[in-house]
Design a protein around this motif. Structure first.
Motif, PDB file in Angstrom:
ATOM      1  N   GLY A 188      -1.500   8.607  11.234  1.00 47.54           N
ATOM      2  CA  GLY A 188      -0.897   9.923  11.294  1.00 47.54           C
ATOM      3  C   GLY A 188      -1.243  10.453  10.004  1.00 47.54           C
ATOM      4  N   ASP A 189      -0.428  10.746   9.007  1.00 46.19           N
ATOM      5  CA  ASP A 189      -0.577  11.482   7.705  1.00 46.19           C
ATOM      6  C   ASP A 189      -1.083  10.263   6.688  1.00 46.19           C
ATOM      7  OD1 ASP A 189      -0.210  14.031   8.445  1.00 46.19           O
ATOM      8  OD2 ASP A 189       2.121  13.918   7.988  1.00 46.19           O
ATOM      9  N   ALA A 190      -0.558   9.074   6.842  1.00 43.69           N
ATOM     10  CA  ALA A 190      -0.612   8.156   5.808  1.00 43.69           C
ATOM     11  C   ALA A 190      -1.914   7.410   5.712  1.00 43.69           C
ATOM     12  CB  ALA A 190       0.478   6.899   6.270  1.00 43.69           C
ATOM     13  N   VAL A 191      -2.089   6.932   4.385  1.00 41.85           N
ATOM     14  CA  VAL A 191      -3.201   6.075   4.274  1.00 41.85           C
ATOM     15  C   VAL A 191      -2.780   4.863   4.258  1.00 41.85           C
ATOM     16  CG1 VAL A 191      -4.785   7.945   3.285  1.00 41.85           C
ATOM     17  CG2 VAL A 191      -3.441   6.146   1.654  1.00 41.85           C
ATOM     18  N   VAL A 192      -3.537   3.862   4.670  1.00 42.07           N
ATOM     19  CA  VAL A 192      -3.002   2.460   4.828  1.00 42.07           C
ATOM     20  C   VAL A 192      -3.875   1.527   4.316  1.00 42.07           C
ATOM     21  CG1 VAL A 192      -1.772   0.833   6.222  1.00 42.07           C
ATOM     22  CG2 VAL A 192      -1.747   3.319   7.061  1.00 42.07           C
ATOM     23  N   LEU A 193      -3.394   0.732   3.170  1.00 39.79           N
ATOM     24  CA  LEU A 193      -4.476   0.090   2.468  1.00 39.79           C
ATOM     25  C   LEU A 193      -4.203  -1.353   2.405  1.00 39.79           C
ATOM     26  CD1 LEU A 193      -4.539   2.596  -0.623  1.00 39.79           C
ATOM     27  CD2 LEU A 193      -6.592   2.245   1.047  1.00 39.79           C
ATOM     28  N   SER A 194      -4.977  -2.420   2.857  1.00 42.83           N
ATOM     29  CA  SER A 194      -4.746  -3.665   2.850  1.00 42.83           C
ATOM     30  C   SER A 194      -5.874  -4.237   1.879  1.00 42.83           C
ATOM     31  CB  SER A 194      -4.688  -4.174   4.072  1.00 42.83           C
ATOM     32  OG  SER A 194      -4.643  -5.506   4.339  1.00 42.83           O
ATOM     33  N   MET A 195      -5.136  -5.419   0.977  1.00 47.26           N
ATOM     34  CA  MET A 195      -6.005  -6.096   0.342  1.00 47.26           C
ATOM     35  C   MET A 195      -5.460  -7.571   0.387  1.00 47.26           C
ATOM     36  SD  MET A 195      -7.011  -5.947  -3.901  1.00 47.26           S
ATOM     37  CE  MET A 195      -7.697  -4.399  -3.943  1.00 47.26           C
ATOM     38  N   ARG A 196      -5.976  -8.243   1.415  1.00 47.43           N
ATOM     39  CA  ARG A 196      -5.197  -9.556   1.860  1.00 47.43           C
ATOM     40  C   ARG A 196      -5.244 -10.639   0.930  1.00 47.43           C
ATOM     41  NH1 ARG A 196      -8.629  -9.924   5.697  1.00 47.43           N
ATOM     42  NH2 ARG A 196     -10.083 -11.427   4.732  1.00 47.43           N
ATOM     43  N   GLU A 197      -6.455 -10.747  -0.083  1.00 46.92           N
ATOM     44  CA  GLU A 197      -6.596 -11.875  -0.982  1.00 46.92           C
ATOM     45  C   GLU A 197      -6.044 -11.219  -2.452  1.00 46.92           C
ATOM     46  OE1 GLU A 197      -6.984 -14.788   0.164  1.00 46.92           O
ATOM     47  OE2 GLU A 197      -7.535 -14.045   2.071  1.00 46.92           O
ATOM     48  N   ASP A 198      -4.888 -10.671  -2.464  1.00 51.61           N
ATOM     49  CA  ASP A 198      -4.724 -10.019  -3.882  1.00 51.61           C
ATOM     50  C   ASP A 198      -3.656 -10.769  -4.155  1.00 51.61           C
ATOM     51  OD1 ASP A 198      -3.910  -8.408  -5.718  1.00 51.61           O
ATOM     52  OD2 ASP A 198      -2.747  -6.862  -4.554  1.00 51.61           O
ATOM     53  N   PRO A 199      -3.719 -11.395  -5.487  1.00 48.45           N
ATOM     54  CA  PRO A 199      -2.771 -12.119  -6.028  1.00 48.45           C
ATOM     55  C   PRO A 199      -1.733 -11.662  -6.552  1.00 48.45           C
ATOM     56  CG  PRO A 199      -4.494 -12.535  -7.135  1.00 48.45           C
ATOM     57  CD  PRO A 199      -4.993 -11.796  -6.113  1.00 48.45           C
ATOM     58  N   THR A 200      -1.833 -10.173  -6.848  1.00 45.95           N
ATOM     59  CA  THR A 200      -0.904  -9.195  -7.584  1.00 45.95           C
ATOM     60  C   THR A 200      -0.022  -8.730  -6.705  1.00 45.95           C
ATOM     61  OG1 THR A 200      -2.228  -7.262  -7.674  1.00 45.95           O
ATOM     62  CG2 THR A 200      -2.822  -8.632  -9.187  1.00 45.95           C
ATOM     63  N   ARG A 201      -0.229  -8.753  -5.424  1.00 41.94           N
ATOM     64  CA  ARG A 201       0.482  -7.985  -4.239  1.00 41.94           C
ATOM     65  C   ARG A 201       0.871  -6.545  -4.713  1.00 41.94           C
ATOM     66  NH1 ARG A 201      -1.021 -12.148  -2.282  1.00 41.94           N
ATOM     67  NH2 ARG A 201       0.396 -13.744  -1.341  1.00 41.94           N
ATOM     68  N   PHE A 202      -0.295  -5.985  -5.379  1.00 36.20           N
ATOM     69  CA  PHE A 202       0.070  -4.533  -5.806  1.00 36.20           C
ATOM     70  C   PHE A 202      -0.737  -3.461  -4.829  1.00 36.20           C
ATOM     71  CE2 PHE A 202      -1.560  -0.840  -8.058  1.00 36.20           C
ATOM     72  CZ  PHE A 202      -0.136  -0.228  -8.484  1.00 36.20           C
ATOM     73  N   TRP A 203      -2.130  -3.936  -4.376  1.00 38.36           N
ATOM     74  CA  TRP A 203      -2.800  -2.853  -3.776  1.00 38.36           C
ATOM     75  C   TRP A 203      -2.897  -2.659  -2.323  1.00 38.36           C
ATOM     76  CZ3 TRP A 203      -5.550  -0.158  -7.295  1.00 38.36           C
ATOM     77  CH2 TRP A 203      -5.583  -0.566  -8.643  1.00 38.36           C
ATOM     78  N   SER A 204      -2.017  -3.604  -1.592  1.00 37.27           N
ATOM     79  CA  SER A 204      -1.630  -3.336  -0.289  1.00 37.27           C
ATOM     80  C   SER A 204      -0.587  -2.082  -0.061  1.00 37.27           C
ATOM     81  CB  SER A 204      -1.257  -4.565   0.378  1.00 37.27           C
ATOM     82  OG  SER A 204      -2.278  -5.281   0.338  1.00 37.27           O
ATOM     83  N   LYS A 205      -1.022  -0.912   0.282  1.00 35.49           N
ATOM     84  CA  LYS A 205       0.100   0.127   0.381  1.00 35.49           C
ATOM     85  C   LYS A 205      -0.146   1.195   1.362  1.00 35.49           C
ATOM     86  CE  LYS A 205       1.206   0.226  -4.664  1.00 35.49           C
ATOM     87  NZ  LYS A 205       1.090   1.146  -5.881  1.00 35.49           N
ATOM     88  N   ALA A 206       0.866   1.747   1.749  1.00 37.80           N
ATOM     89  CA  ALA A 206       0.751   2.690   2.685  1.00 37.80           C
ATOM     90  C   ALA A 206       1.863   4.012   2.114  1.00 37.80           C
ATOM     91  CB  ALA A 206       1.278   2.437   4.033  1.00 37.80           C
ATOM     92  N   LEU A 207       0.914   5.240   1.964  1.00 39.30           N
ATOM     93  CA  LEU A 207       1.539   6.266   1.410  1.00 39.30           C
ATOM     94  C   LEU A 207       0.880   7.581   1.823  1.00 39.30           C
ATOM     95  CD1 LEU A 207       0.275   6.406  -2.321  1.00 39.30           C
ATOM     96  CD2 LEU A 207      -0.700   5.078  -0.493  1.00 39.30           C
ATOM     97  N   GLY A 208       1.591   8.600   1.583  1.00 40.17           N
ATOM     98  CA  GLY A 208       1.178   9.940   1.875  1.00 40.17           C
ATOM     99  C   GLY A 208       1.766  10.526   3.403  1.00 40.17           C
ATOM    100  N   PHE A 209       2.810   9.748   3.604  1.00 38.67           N
ATOM    101  CA  PHE A 209       3.604  10.148   4.759  1.00 38.67           C
ATOM    102  C   PHE A 209       4.196  11.441   5.011  1.00 38.67           C
ATOM    103  CE2 PHE A 209       3.948   5.427   4.729  1.00 38.67           C
ATOM    104  CZ  PHE A 209       3.661   5.108   5.902  1.00 38.67           C
ATOM    105  N   GLY A 210       4.301  12.090   5.969  1.00 37.17           N
ATOM    106  CA  GLY A 210       5.174  13.120   6.523  1.00 37.17           C
ATOM    107  C   GLY A 210       4.489  14.560   5.954  1.00 37.17           C
ATOM    108  N   ARG A 211       3.208  14.730   5.998  1.00 37.68           N
ATOM    109  CA  ARG A 211       2.688  16.096   5.586  1.00 37.68           C
ATOM    110  C   ARG A 211       2.596  16.993   6.504  1.00 37.68           C
ATOM    111  NH1 ARG A 211      -2.832  17.767   4.538  1.00 37.68           N
ATOM    112  NH2 ARG A 211      -3.624  15.517   5.107  1.00 37.68           N
ATOM    113  N   THR A 212       2.379  16.570   7.811  1.00 38.46           N
ATOM    114  CA  THR A 212       2.146  17.302   8.905  1.00 38.46           C
ATOM    115  C   THR A 212       2.877  16.975  10.187  1.00 38.46           C
ATOM    116  OG1 THR A 212       0.363  16.209  10.015  1.00 38.46           O
ATOM    117  CG2 THR A 212      -0.264  17.913   8.456  1.00 38.46           C
TER     118      THR A 212
END
Length: 285
Positions: free
Chosen positions: A41-65
């Motif tokens: 949809g409008d969102a970018v969905v980012l996955s970092m499976r081996e990320d010990p910080t648990r910071f970089w897996s994010k989905a954002l940018g929802f609802g623009r159109t």
């Protein structure tokens, strides 16, 4: 709510910057960190499976159109399940959260966590404030555009300033410095890079990213000077707005980054909750 920019454009600015930052990482880094990305949809969905910080897996940018629906969130969570992502954060502006959000969260295993403040600044106003004769200059810190040969050192400082591992993450940050649309800056103290800040520009909007200063160099005005330098560049590039985000203050906490931005002329657009997803078996509807 701040009316400078609609929330959809505020969210889109951050989403595109983060998408470019992560997907621009070298192939070896992407493989080592188990990185993948898609658009749903409008969102970018980012996955970092081996990320010990648990910071970089994010989905954002929802609802623009299009509105956020249970089906859309289900697709996002299915992507994370397929990737084997141990945890991800969904970030939605308050204005796009649907009425059945509580039920969606129950079904998908999503829980509420901390909040961020989204801020917007008018570039010309920020530059005028930065160049005002009564603004205190930084104490011993100077800020310059990043030279290509300093990208590795700069990226290392960025990760140390944010308390993140340097291995792989610094290579990801360094790669962004040479990519189109990015404008990185370094803060210097006694010949040492002590602070970082970069900016991703798309049309009339510039997104601030990764502004931080090492502990021993704080309280000298370096972070504000990094903000000012990027505002001046945004003005040269013809941008009208700067977009930024930082942690919300709760329970008497104090966030210096937030106050630095407000003093320079940024305005609070809204607070946005972080919603954490973890891989549980979806509850039946």
């Amino acid at each position: 709510m701040n009316a400078l920019l609609p929330p959809s454009l505020v969210e889109h600015s951050e989403a595109e910057a983060l998408f470019r930052f992560e997907t621009g990482a070298p192939d070896a880094v992407r493989a080592a960190l188990g990185m993948n990305a898609t658009r749903i949809g409008d969102a970018v969905v980012l996955s970092m499976r081996e990320d010990p910080t648990r910071f970089w897996s994010k989905a954002l940018g929802f609802g623009r159109t299009a509105p956020v629906t249970a089906g859309l969130i289900g697709e996002v969570c299915d992507f994370y399940r397929a990737e084997g992502t141990p945890q991800a954060v969904l970030q939605l502006a308050p204005s796009v959260i649907p009425g059945d959000w509580a039920e969606i969260c129950r079904r998908e295993g999503i829980t509420a966590q901390s909040s961020w403040v989204k801020l917007v600044g008018v570039v010309d106003e920020l530059v005028a404030n930065a160049d005002a004769s009564d603004r205190r200059p930084p104490a011993g810190v100077r800020v310059t555009p990043l030279e290509p040969g300093d990208a590795a050192r700069w990226a290392s400082v960025m990760m140390r300033a944010f308390g993140m591992p340097e291995t792989h993450y610094a290579q990801m940050a360094a790669a962004s410095a040479g990519q189109p649309g990015w404008y990185p800056y370094a803060a210097w103290l006694d010949g040492e890079i002590v602070g970082t800040g970069t900016m991703y520009v798309a049309e009339e909007t510039a997104q601030l990213f990764a502004g931080a200063v090492l502990p021993h160099a704080r309280n000298r005005g370096g972070q504000t000077e990094l903000l000012a330098a990027r505002a001046r560049m945004a003005q040269k590039l013809g941008c009208r707005w700067l977009v930024a985000e930082t942690g919300a203050e709760t329970g008497g906490s104090h966030n210096p980054s937030l106050h630095n931005m407000l003093r320079l002329g940024f305005r609070t657009a809204y607070e946005r909750r972080n919603w954490t997803w973890q891989p549980v078996t979806p509850a039946s509807a």
